[in-house]
Design a protein around this motif. Structure first.
Motif, PDB file in Angstrom:
ATOM      1  N   THR A   1       0.896  -1.140  -0.006  1.00  0.00           N
ATOM      2  CA  THR A   1      -0.323   0.029   0.152  1.00  0.00           C
ATOM      3  C   THR A   1       0.999   1.156  -0.114  1.00  0.00           C
ATOM      4  OG1 THR A   1      -0.010   0.155   2.264  1.00  0.00           O
ATOM      5  CG2 THR A   1      -1.470  -1.345   1.247  1.00  0.00           C
ATOM      6  N   ALA A   2       0.634   2.372  -0.037  1.00  0.00           N
ATOM      7  CA  ALA A   2       1.075   3.552  -0.230  1.00  0.00           C
ATOM      8  C   ALA A   2       2.121   4.044   1.013  1.00  0.00           C
ATOM      9  CB  ALA A   2       0.396   4.747  -0.487  1.00  0.00           C
ATOM     10  N   ALA A   3       0.753   3.410   2.205  1.00  0.00           N
ATOM     11  CA  ALA A   3       1.183   3.542   3.601  1.00  0.00           C
ATOM     12  C   ALA A   3       2.360   2.753   4.025  1.00  0.00           C
ATOM     13  CB  ALA A   3       0.019   4.025   4.930  1.00  0.00           C
ATOM     14  N   ALA A   4       2.517   1.569   3.465  1.00  0.00           N
ATOM     15  CA  ALA A   4       3.741   0.122   2.865  1.00  0.00           C
ATOM     16  C   ALA A   4       5.027   1.358   2.950  1.00  0.00           C
ATOM     17  CB  ALA A   4       3.749  -0.678   2.791  1.00  0.00           C
ATOM     18  N   GLN A   5       4.813   2.060   1.959  1.00  0.00           N
ATOM     19  CA  GLN A   5       6.042   2.364   1.035  1.00  0.00           C
ATOM     20  C   GLN A   5       6.452   3.416   2.375  1.00  0.00           C
ATOM     21  OE1 GLN A   5       5.229   3.028  -3.173  1.00  0.00           O
ATOM     22  NE2 GLN A   5       3.409   1.749  -2.658  1.00  0.00           N
ATOM     23  N   GLU A   6       6.232   4.390   2.638  1.00  0.00           N
ATOM     24  CA  GLU A   6       6.514   5.190   3.881  1.00  0.00           C
ATOM     25  C   GLU A   6       7.419   4.624   4.522  1.00  0.00           C
ATOM     26  OE1 GLU A   6       6.240   8.330   3.832  1.00  0.00           O
ATOM     27  OE2 GLU A   6       5.161   8.052   2.076  1.00  0.00           O
ATOM     28  N   PHE A   7       7.471   3.123   4.899  1.00  0.00           N
ATOM     29  CA  PHE A   7       8.599   2.374   6.143  1.00  0.00           C
ATOM     30  C   PHE A   7       9.732   1.234   5.337  1.00  0.00           C
ATOM     31  CE2 PHE A   7       4.503   3.208   8.082  1.00  0.00           C
ATOM     32  CZ  PHE A   7       5.058   3.226   9.222  1.00  0.00           C
ATOM     33  N   ILE A   8       8.897   1.107   4.020  1.00  0.00           N
ATOM     34  CA  ILE A   8       9.957   0.504   3.582  1.00  0.00           C
ATOM     35  C   ILE A   8       9.549   0.569   2.208  1.00  0.00           C
ATOM     36  CG2 ILE A   8       8.663  -2.910   3.700  1.00  0.00           C
ATOM     37  CD1 ILE A   8      11.276  -3.351   4.246  1.00  0.00           C
ATOM     38  N   THR A   9      11.325   0.445   1.456  1.00  0.00           N
ATOM     39  CA  THR A   9      10.708   0.400  -0.005  1.00  0.00           C
ATOM     40  C   THR A   9      10.857  -0.978  -1.210  1.00  0.00           C
ATOM     41  OG1 THR A   9      13.305   0.140  -0.653  1.00  0.00           O
ATOM     42  CG2 THR A   9      12.992   2.227  -0.221  1.00  0.00           C
ATOM     43  N   PRO A  10       9.886  -0.845  -2.197  1.00  0.00           N
ATOM     44  CA  PRO A  10       9.613  -1.740  -2.882  1.00  0.00           C
ATOM     45  C   PRO A  10      11.002  -2.290  -3.333  1.00  0.00           C
ATOM     46  CG  PRO A  10       8.234   0.751  -3.625  1.00  0.00           C
ATOM     47  CD  PRO A  10       9.601   0.863  -2.446  1.00  0.00           C
TER      48      PRO A  10
END
Ligand code: C5P
Length: 408
Positions: A41-50
């Motif tokens: 999700t968009a929020a997940a990408q604030e914590f770890i990178t794709p």
């Protein structure tokens, strides 16, 4: 043992501090044999990178529902169908709320709506958020819908609180995920199956063949794959789709089937011969089409010669795989089946009475007796899919018994 061999897992990562543990989770799932595709999700990408999760999963990471390039490569509906399990870890309170209410406002929730496979969530949030009445209502709703709830664990939280809400540790999560699947009895084993009829050429347009549909062999290939095996299906000409994740080798004649089977015998742990191989081929087959007028009114005479017995040759090779043959008989089924064990050197024979027209050849149903040197068991009439699953369990048990003769 590779408990997740052949399993495809779509891993959804939502926004929460536990998202950093998804990296380790991917490693654990892959180590158990699973193929993992990640959706963030968009929020997940604030914590770890794709990029991190792409490198670990070995597959592109999906982040957007409205990305034309990603949709062209593997559309979201295709991705939903690809998975054997959709696992969301960590699952935030916001994600659980959107899931419980059937939202489809991002890629992950859309996938959850479209997926036909089981869905599992590993919640991760602050203990007060976990205990909140609205969150608990959502969790109850999801449980009633059959969503598997993995965790949360209790303990110290990133924010300093203590209580339930921590995501389960990756190792524990991977183990719990493997328990969601039926046992992987043949994990890592190489299984070769022959299936269908063979065709023996009379001339370039005519042949001798039989009514075998190949259905039993194809069902066994799918069942062996589901049990974790690496499956090769050597098939004569049939009208069946290749089961997913099974390697298919197409052959026409008995001699081609023989070559294909013997070429693999040293890399085979279990060999299952379901093919209805033509016993004879035409010795005087013609390279040009036989013309009526060529024979001066006399019908041509076909001279036959014996084909090699594939399953017997496999059983006689050294070392030889655990070898299973089929015996389609119309009378004295058990007697002939036992003779076949001796004559062909088989470990197990699956006998069916083809005198009953509603089962066996070309039918979707079968009823069989599995026979081995000092025992037998009957499998009552059922779909070929079910019979195949039961046979694979039985074959797996006998195979393991041969590996460890003293039950060690
Ligand atoms: O001798 P019969 O044809 O009845 O034996 C049947 C079993 O032997 C089946 O498992 C079939 O796939 C296998 N077979 C074979 N090669 C042949 C003939 C039969 O592998 N030439």
């Amino acid at each position: 043992m590779l408990e997740l061999a052949n399993r495809r897992i779509v891993l959804g990562v939502t926004g929460g501090i536990a998202a950093y543990k998804s990296a380790e989770l991917i490693r654990r799932l892959s180590a158990l044999g699973a193929e993992v595709r990640v959706v963030m999700t968009a929020a997940a990408q604030e914590f770890i990178t794709p990029l991190t999760l792409q490198a670990l999963s070995g597959n592109p990471v999906y982040t957007s529902l409205l990305d034309p390039a990603a949709e062209a490569a593997m559309g979201h509906i295709e991705l939903a169908r690809w998975g054997d399990l959709l696992l969301v870890a960590p699952a935030s309170a916001d994600f659980l709320a959107r899931l419980a209410h059937g939202h489809g406002n991002d890629l992950l929730t859309t996938l959850c709506l479209a997926a036909r496979c089981p869905l599992a969530v590993a919640p991760a949030m602050n203990q007060a958020m976990w205990a909140a009445a609205a969150n608990q209502d959502n969790v109850q709703k999801l449980k009633q819908r059959g969503v598997h709830l993995l965790g949360p664990a209790e303990g110290e939280q990133a924010c300093g609180d203590i209580g339930p809400g921590r995501m389960l540790e990756p190792e524990e999560l991977a183990r719990r995920v493997s328990e969601l699947f039926p046992s992987q009895r043949l994990s890592g084993r190489r299984v070769v199956i022959t299936a269908g009829p063979t065709r023996e050429a009379i001339d370039p347009v005519r042949y001798i063949s039989n009514h075998s549909s190949g259905k039993m062999g194809f069902a066994l290939a799918a069942a062996a794959r589901d049990a974790g095996a690496q499956v090769t299906l050597i098939s004569g000409p049939v009208h069946l789709a290749t089961p997913d994740r099974v390697t298919r080798v197409d052959v026409v004649s008995a001699r081609e089937m023989y070559e294909a089977a013997l070429a693999r015998v040293q890399q085979t742990d279990i060999f299952i011969a379901t093919a209805a191989v033509a016993d004879y081929r035409v010795k005087n087959s013609q390279t040009h089409k036989i013309k009526k007028q060529d024979n001066k009114g006399q019908p041509p005479v076909l001279e036959l010669e014996e084909n090699p017995d594939i399953v017997a040759a496999v059983a006689a090779s050294d070392p030889h795989p655990f070898t299973v043959g089929f015996a389609a008989e119309t009378r004295e089924v058990e007697h002939y089946a036992r003779q076949k064990i001796q004559r062909k050197g088989l470990d197990l024979v699956v006998a069916n009475d083809v005198s009953q027209s509603h089962i066996g050849f070309n039918s979707d149903h079968n009823a069989v007796t599995a026979i081995w040197a000092d025992g037998e068991t009957q499998l009552a009439e059922a779909s070929k899919t079910q019979i195949a699953r039961d046979l694979i369990v039985l074959i797996g048990e006998h195979y393991q018994r041969r590996q460890k003769p003293n039950g060690a």
